[in-house]
Design a protein around this motif. Sequence first.
Motif, PDB file in Angstrom:
ATOM      1  N   GLU A 239      56.847  94.505  42.335  1.00  0.00           N
ATOM      2  CA  GLU A 239      56.526  94.139  40.964  1.00  0.00           C
ATOM      3  C   GLU A 239      55.071  93.687  40.889  1.00  0.00           C
ATOM      4  N   VAL A 240      54.305  94.364  40.062  1.00  0.00           N
ATOM      5  CA  VAL A 240      52.916  93.981  39.807  1.00  0.00           C
ATOM      6  C   VAL A 240      52.908  93.147  38.534  1.00  0.00           C
ATOM      7  N   VAL A 241      52.496  91.894  38.655  1.00  0.00           N
ATOM      8  CA  VAL A 241      52.447  90.990  37.506  1.00  0.00           C
ATOM      9  C   VAL A 241      51.009  90.570  37.267  1.00  0.00           C
ATOM     10  N   ASN A 242      50.669  90.347  36.022  1.00  0.00           N
ATOM     11  CA  ASN A 242      49.297  89.991  35.692  1.00  0.00           C
ATOM     12  C   ASN A 242      49.152  88.487  35.521  1.00  0.00           C
ATOM     13  N   ILE A 243      48.293  87.899  36.331  1.00  0.00           N
ATOM     14  CA  ILE A 243      47.895  86.506  36.155  1.00  0.00           C
ATOM     15  C   ILE A 243      46.375  86.512  36.127  1.00  0.00           C
ATOM     16  N   ALA A 244      45.807  86.384  34.963  1.00  0.00           N
ATOM     17  CA  ALA A 244      44.367  86.536  34.808  1.00  0.00           C
ATOM     18  C   ALA A 244      43.580  85.408  35.464  1.00  0.00           C
ATOM     19  N   ASP A 245      44.131  84.206  35.436  1.00  0.00           N
ATOM     20  CA  ASP A 245      43.419  83.051  35.969  1.00  0.00           C
ATOM     21  C   ASP A 245      43.621  82.938  37.472  1.00  0.00           C
ATOM     22  N   GLY A 246      42.519  82.909  38.239  1.00  0.00           N
ATOM     23  CA  GLY A 246      42.605  82.868  39.697  1.00  0.00           C
ATOM     24  C   GLY A 246      43.305  81.634  40.228  1.00  0.00           C
ATOM     25  N   GLN A 247      43.039  80.478  39.643  1.00  0.00           N
ATOM     26  CA  GLN A 247      43.673  79.247  40.112  1.00  0.00           C
ATOM     27  C   GLN A 247      45.173  79.285  39.872  1.00  0.00           C
ATOM     28  N   THR A 248      45.577  79.826  38.742  1.00  0.00           N
ATOM     29  CA  THR A 248      47.002  79.933  38.456  1.00  0.00           C
ATOM     30  C   THR A 248      47.696  80.842  39.474  1.00  0.00           C
ATOM     31  N   ALA A 249      47.042  81.924  39.836  1.00  0.00           N
ATOM     32  CA  ALA A 249      47.613  82.833  40.832  1.00  0.00           C
ATOM     33  C   ALA A 249      47.736  82.146  42.186  1.00  0.00           C
ATOM     34  N   VAL A 250      46.718  81.408  42.581  1.00  0.00           N
ATOM     35  CA  VAL A 250      46.764  80.681  43.859  1.00  0.00           C
ATOM     36  C   VAL A 250      47.906  79.674  43.856  1.00  0.00           C
ATOM     37  N   ASN A 251      48.057  78.931  42.764  1.00  0.00           N
ATOM     38  CA  ASN A 251      49.149  77.953  42.669  1.00  0.00           C
ATOM     39  C   ASN A 251      50.507  78.636  42.770  1.00  0.00           C
ATOM     40  N   ALA A 252      50.637  79.790  42.110  1.00  0.00           N
ATOM     41  CA  ALA A 252      51.908  80.514  42.159  1.00  0.00           C
ATOM     42  C   ALA A 252      52.231  80.962  43.575  1.00  0.00           C
ATOM     43  N   MET A 253      51.218  81.379  44.313  1.00  0.00           N
ATOM     44  CA  MET A 253      51.466  81.828  45.685  1.00  0.00           C
ATOM     45  C   MET A 253      51.762  80.648  46.602  1.00  0.00           C
ATOM     46  N   ARG A 254      51.084  79.563  46.422  1.00  0.00           N
ATOM     47  CA  ARG A 254      51.369  78.366  47.223  1.00  0.00           C
ATOM     48  C   ARG A 254      52.801  77.885  46.994  1.00  0.00           C
TER      49      ARG A 254
END
Length: 530
Positions: A239-254
């Motif tokens: 699944e490819v999901v769009n998270i435009a904000d880099g910090q938000t993406a990092v938090n989601a992965m953490r």
Amino acid sequence: MKKNLFLAAIALCAAMALPAVPSFAKDAKDAKDDVTVKVVMHAPLRVLDPIFTNAYITRNHGYLVFDTLFSLDSEGKPQPQMVNTFKLSPDKLTYTFTLRPGLKFHDGSPVTSDDVIASLQRWAARDALGTRLMAVTEKMAAVDANTFTLQLKKPYGLVLDSLAKPGSPVPFIMPKRLAATSPNEAVTEMVGSGPYKFVQADFQPGVKATYLKFADYVPRSEPASNFAGGKVVNIDRLEVVNIADGQTAVNAMRNGEIDFIENVAPDLLSQFDGVKGVSTAPKSRETNMYTLRMNWMQPPFDNVKVRRAAMAALYQLDYLDASIGDPKRYRVCGAVLTCSSPYKSEEGATQIHKPDLAKAKQMLKESGYKGEKVVVLHSTDVRSLVNIAPITAQALRSIGMNVDMQAMDFTTLLARRTKKDPVDKGGWSIFQSSIVVLDLINPVVNPNLDGRGEVGYPGWTKDDTMEGLRDQFASEPDAAKRAQIAQAIQKRAYEQVFYVPLGEVIEYKAFDAKMGKLVDAQLPLFWSSK
């Protein structure tokens, strides 16, 4: 589904900007043992046809859905992919190709020679390298369902390199019924023969795209090597999901809510230090180059003297420091074929030195510039490009140019840059890109060196001298003579200002251990060799 304050915040932000919100939690209906991964790419996917657009996000999508006749291995050599065997006639004029047995499209139909020929014809209409191949091709013909020939008008040394071209647009093979679509019209039904099936019903443009492992895909027996070899898929649902904000993406992965980030901002990399099961690494051994392209069809950049004055105001370090900031992750480079190329030369690259703005102002004055508006397209949703256009606008204003910087998402920018209208009717003057070095190191494939004018790459650089040099390069078998031609191309490119290299950058990815050991390549390929 898992609910927490973080996800609620994401949902609220996404709802304000997008029509739908991607879910980061595993669907309850997924089979218990299925491997589902959620990935965040460098840009939102909106256009699906990888022949219609050369956007990298669509190219990445294309590699999941489609396959190619040949692919480049880790040594940069073309290797058979969909092709089983091939031979070249003694007079070097006729190639005969036989497809691997049992190739199937996702709709269950067999891959045939007719599909291949139609696909190559459509690709060639959109690609400079494909156009060159067709120009020396007498005809392509099906011998039978699995065998076809490519007959040349004269010997041509780049046939296999053309069929193995890894950059946009890639010569992907699709069913003839889809390949029959005009190259100027986007195909929207995604049916390929690649390792993943596209789930059309799940697609939310700019928000989410879903792919399922194609059960009938049979990998080659050779180990995966770059784009070539066996594509062994160990992921059931991607699944490819769009998270435009880099910090938000990092938090989601953490938090374990996504499994892969294609581009991690340099200032965010340290946030993965000590996070169990998460690794970071350069995207590949290759880098990306920032590039600036001027529109030769419209004033003021239809005037080479204005182009030279504008280039004289630019400084690579301004771009690299604004976008990257860490000298360990960028390289000053003025080579139009990149500093990774064996043909590297920086002759004529004034932008690698601090500019003399007084001189640039004088050059602009002497050029005859009449104050025409310069529309600079500004991408606001691709992290690596956000800070690029403002640097350009500031530099050009500093020498007295009338600059209008217009903000838009990257998909809109890609559509906008195809417009040949005057700036007051929706046209443009300058756009910037981040292009993988792989697409620039050869003067035949480098789109910014296209000298065909209106039928070529946006910017529509028209120069018969450059086209002649590129033809010589493609036809010359002697390596030393090819190097001499490459030097002439470097010189001509800067004399006429075909484009302005703005420096090379090293981009980093982050990935969860559940992704397994994916093949190392210059872009995300979600398969391994075992």
